[in-house]
Design an enzyme around this catalytic site. Sequence first.
Site, PDB file in Angstrom:
ATOM      1  N   CYS A  64       0.845  -1.330   0.057  1.00 42.53           N
ATOM      2  CA  CYS A  64      -0.091   0.073  -0.073  1.00 42.53           C
ATOM      3  C   CYS A  64       0.820   1.243   0.138  1.00 42.53           C
ATOM      4  CB  CYS A  64      -0.818  -0.002   1.272  1.00 42.53           C
ATOM      5  SG  CYS A  64      -0.042  -0.023   2.779  1.00 42.53           S
ATOM      6  N   ARG A  72      -5.732   4.541  -6.360  1.00 40.48           N
ATOM      7  CA  ARG A  72      -6.328   5.081  -5.164  1.00 40.48           C
ATOM      8  C   ARG A  72      -7.355   6.156  -5.754  1.00 40.48           C
ATOM      9  NH1 ARG A  72      -4.234   4.647  -0.244  1.00 40.48           N
ATOM     10  NH2 ARG A  72      -6.577   5.868   0.330  1.00 40.48           N
TER      11      ARG A  72
HETATM   12  N1  NVA Z   1      -0.612  -0.423   8.089  1.00 40.68           N
HETATM   13  C1  NVA Z   1       0.177   1.299   7.747  1.00 40.68           C
HETATM   14  C2  NVA Z   1      -0.650   1.537   6.427  1.00 40.68           C
HETATM   15  C3  NVA Z   1      -0.345   2.682   5.875  1.00 40.68           C
HETATM   16  C4  NVA Z   1      -1.105   3.339   4.579  1.00 40.68           C
HETATM   17  C5  NVA Z   1      -0.367   2.206   8.710  1.00 40.68           C
HETATM   18  O1  NVA Z   1      -1.283   2.008   9.488  1.00 40.68           O
HETATM   19  O2  NVA Z   1       0.595   2.965   8.800  1.00 40.68           O
HETATM   20  N1   CP Z   2      -1.528   3.881   1.172  1.00 41.10           N
HETATM   21  C1   CP Z   2      -1.754   4.795   1.797  1.00 41.10           C
HETATM   22  O1   CP Z   2      -2.779   5.016   2.323  1.00 41.10           O
HETATM   23  O2   CP Z   2      -0.885   6.009   1.792  1.00 41.10           O
HETATM   24  P1   CP Z   2      -0.851   7.253   2.669  1.00 41.10           P
HETATM   25  O3   CP Z   2      -0.842   6.912   3.997  1.00 41.10           O
HETATM   26  O4   CP Z   2       0.280   8.024   1.982  1.00 41.10           O
HETATM   27  O5   CP Z   2      -2.150   7.872   2.432  1.00 41.10           O
END
Ligand code: NVA
Ligand code: CP
Length: 303
Positions: free
Chosen positions: A259, A287
């Site tokens: 992600c 996204r």
């Molecule tokens: N698991 C990560 C996803 C970031 C998009 C977080 O929660 O920081």
């Molecule tokens: N993958 C994602 O949600 O990235 P950000 O934390 O940069 O929004």
Amino acid sequence: MATRHFLSLLDLTPAELAQVLQRGIELKAWQKQGKAHEFLKNKVLGMIFEKSSTRTRISFESAMAHCGGSSIFLSPRDSQLGRGEPVPDMAKVMSRMVDCVMIRTFHQSTIEVFAEHSNVPVINALTDKFHPCQLIADMQTFYEHRGSIQGKTVAWVGDGFNMCNSYINAARQYDFQLKIAAPKAHYPDAQVLKAAGSHVEINDDPAWAAQGADLVVTDVWASMGHEEEQAKRNELFAPYQVNAELMALAKPDALFMHCLPAHRGEEVTAEVIDGTQSVVWDEAENRLHAQKALLEFLLLPQS
Ligand code: NVA
Ligand code: CP
């Protein structure tokens, strides 16, 4: 008609998720062709961010701009929420002024309470429990590269946190088999896991999960809010790194997703994330397109 929210992937039916996926593909093509799609003219999206973001903020703001609407960004310092204004009060006020609210916060219960008191759709833009917006983009990405994910095998390797929980819901909704490899102390939410029944298998062995997979997915080892555990986690999660050796166990045409943001040399090697099986840039771009389709679905419901 009752207000629809998107607090988890389970808030849409599999048929509705399939509709959003196809519409995301169509809107992506329209954007590339320069075809206008201003179906959110005069609509306003309120965005509450209690955690950092690159992709989520930019994709939602761009989506609203491309679709003819606008957005309001609120960090905890920008609203009274950061000074303790009750969530129900915030929800009642905001939903009298904007057409949709997107929230990135810690507790899933915060967005549930917000949604309970909101007259406009509420979108989960990441909590400690779920990240459903990422999944609609991931599913669009898989479809574009390999066709339907139904009946395929996905390997989740790493932390059983918000992304992993959302992959579990995705296995139910998009009908694929999910094999999770995580250290036992970091298994995903037990209830989410149980509800997925035979769609999901779990173990602490990354090789077992990767074996024969059509898609290998990972995420950072220390998510937002877990930064202080980084050193401890680096040690614990070291065997869960997605590297060329692990990818070699998956199908030869397996895809790799993350992600983002990614930590090269930790959960994934540069060789894998920057390699030929990785589709992370398409995944990030999607996204934008998937969320346009979601906003249209929530804000302009068909009768
Ligand atoms: N698991 C990560 C996803 C970031 C998009 C977080 O929660 O920081
Ligand atoms: N993958 C994602 O949600 O990235 P950000 O934390 O940069 O929004």
